[in-house]
Each structure stands twice: as C-alpha cells, then as structure tokens.
Design an enzyme around this catalytic site. Structure first.
Site: not given
Ligand code: PEP
Length: 250
Positions: A9, A11, A96, A98, A166, A172, A212
């Site tokens: 992703n 973003k 997601h 976000e 997630e 992040g 992460s």
């Molecule tokens: C994500 O935004 O779906 C995600 C898992 O981000 P990160 O790997 O940076 O934690």
C-alpha cells in the site's frame, strides 16, 4: 492450500517519476509463476500509469473506491470501482484505518464499497483492526469479529475478497502484536467468516496481517497459523524491502 499474498500500500506517496522508478524496480523481479501472489496499490494519481507498465506476475490495485453504487455522476472527487477497473487495475483496498479515521468510514460504508468493487469485477481487500484503546480494554477480538460480520458482503468469496487484519496501533509505528495475538485474531476472523459465508469459503479466503511488517519480522509473522500474507505500507515504498518481505514466504 491458500497461496500467500504480498500486498503493498503506497498510500499518498509517489509523483509520476517516483512511481515509475518504484514500480519498475518491483516489477523487474516478478515472474508469473511465483510461490506467492503480489499486489501493489499506488495512489490514484499514478494508478493508470503504473497499470500500463509491463507488470507480469504483479496485480495492480487502488486504495479505495467510491461509496455510491453509481458508476458515474455528481460525486466530486470520488472514483468509482468501474473507473478503477477502467484504469487497468483488478484489485482495490477498502476500509483502511486511515480512511476510517480521517474520513469517518463506518463498517456499513466499507461493506458498500466492497460490494461496489466486487460488482465491478475487482478483487477487494477489506481492512479491519482494533485501536489501541480497544486492545487495552480487552476488546480486540470482539471488535474484529464485529468488523468482519459488518463489512463482509454475501457477494464475497475466496476469489473476489481478502481480509487484512491491521491493528491500528501497529500501522506505521514499528510496534507489532505478539505472534500469539496475531494467531488469536486470525482464528477469530476465520471463525466469523465461516458464520457469514460458510466454512468452505471461509477456509479458502486469505487473511493478511498488516502493521509494521519489515524484512526483519516478516518470516515470523508469515508463519503464524491463518496468516495468508501481508499488507505492507512503509516497507513497500522500497523495492528491496518489499521483495525481502516477499522472499520470506517459504
Ligand atoms: C498499512 O498502511 O496498511 C500498513 C500496514 O502500514 P505499515 O506497514 O507502514 O505499518
């Protein structure tokens, strides 16, 4: 046997020149017969451009689709699932954290978006996951069970739908749940999928872990029971780290 899916992703990152460099670096290593599936989800500004680059062995997806069931109309700023498909993408993320956090997306909205994606012929990755407050209150399992039940549509099957667990507090942040916690949630999600869709579909549907994921922890996370791949944010912005995670698939 569920084939693992390694999904990136991007973003809100990458102007055209950056997208070209990243996509070409990712695509150059891919083959059509890999032991895992690979998906990249660039932002909308470069989605069509990336989809037009040679990308054998890698699926291309959007990060979101519009909530309206209409393919076109007066919905300023929205991109319909049909438009995503027309750009050359075959997948999309929805729900997601976000989107939920900054755009107030509820489970009902996520479900509608997932249905729009499936109806347009896209494969949809439905993102779910608890917040830190919910985990600390001991409600993580309840939250993801509710999200699974409320976001997954009766139209879903193992070919057109994937779930991505997630935990919001892991995205992040460099923090990851214990493998026992990941296993507990993934088992609960599969159990809930069986209630919604029946055990035959639930057994075949892929459930990704996201939050992460890095080359250093990929192998451990990908080996947890019921973890059928990873959704990767930050580490998908570098072809080397994205591939290092993919290569952790046994
Ligand atoms: C994500 O935004 O779906 C995600 C898992 O981000 P990160 O790997 O940076 O934690």
């Amino acid at each position: 046997m569920r084939k693992k899916l390694i999904a990136g992703n991007w973003k809100m990152n990458s102007l055209k020149s950056e997208a070209k460099a990243l996509a070409e670096a990712v695509f150059s290593k891919a083959k059509t017969d890999m032991p895992f599936d690979m998906l990249v989800c660039p932002p909308m500004n470069v989605l069509g451009f990336v989809a037009e680059l040679p990308h054998d062995g890698v699926f291309i997806g959007a990060q979101d689709v519009a909530e309206t069931q209409k393919a076109s109309g007066a919905f300023t700023g929205d991109i319909s699932a049909q438009m995503v498909k027309d750009l050359g993408a075959d997948w999309t993320l929805v729900g997601h954290s976000e989107r939920r956090q900054y755009h107030g997306e509820t489970n009902a909205i996520v479900k509608q978006k997932a249905e729009n994606a499936i109806n347009a012929g896209l494969t949809v990755v439905i993102c779910i996951g608890e917040t830190l407050n919910e985990r600390e209150a001991g409600k993580a399992v309840e939250v993801v069970r509710n999200q699974t039940r409320e976001c997954v549509s009766a139209l879903a099957n193992a070919e057109n739908c994937v779930i991505a667990y997630e935990p919001v507090w892991a995205i992040g942040t460099g923090k990851v749940p214990t493998t026992a916690d990941v296993a507990e949630i993934h088992a609960a999600v599969r159990d809930e999928l069986a209630k919604v869709l029946g055990s035959e579909i639930a057994d075949k549907m892929r459930i990704l872990y996201g939050g992460s994921v890095k080359p250093e922890n990929a192998k451990e996370l990908l080996n947890v029971e019921n973890v059928d791949g990873a959704l990767i944010g930050g580490a998908s912005l570098k072809a080397d780290s994205f591939w290092a995670i993919a290569e952790a698939v046994k």
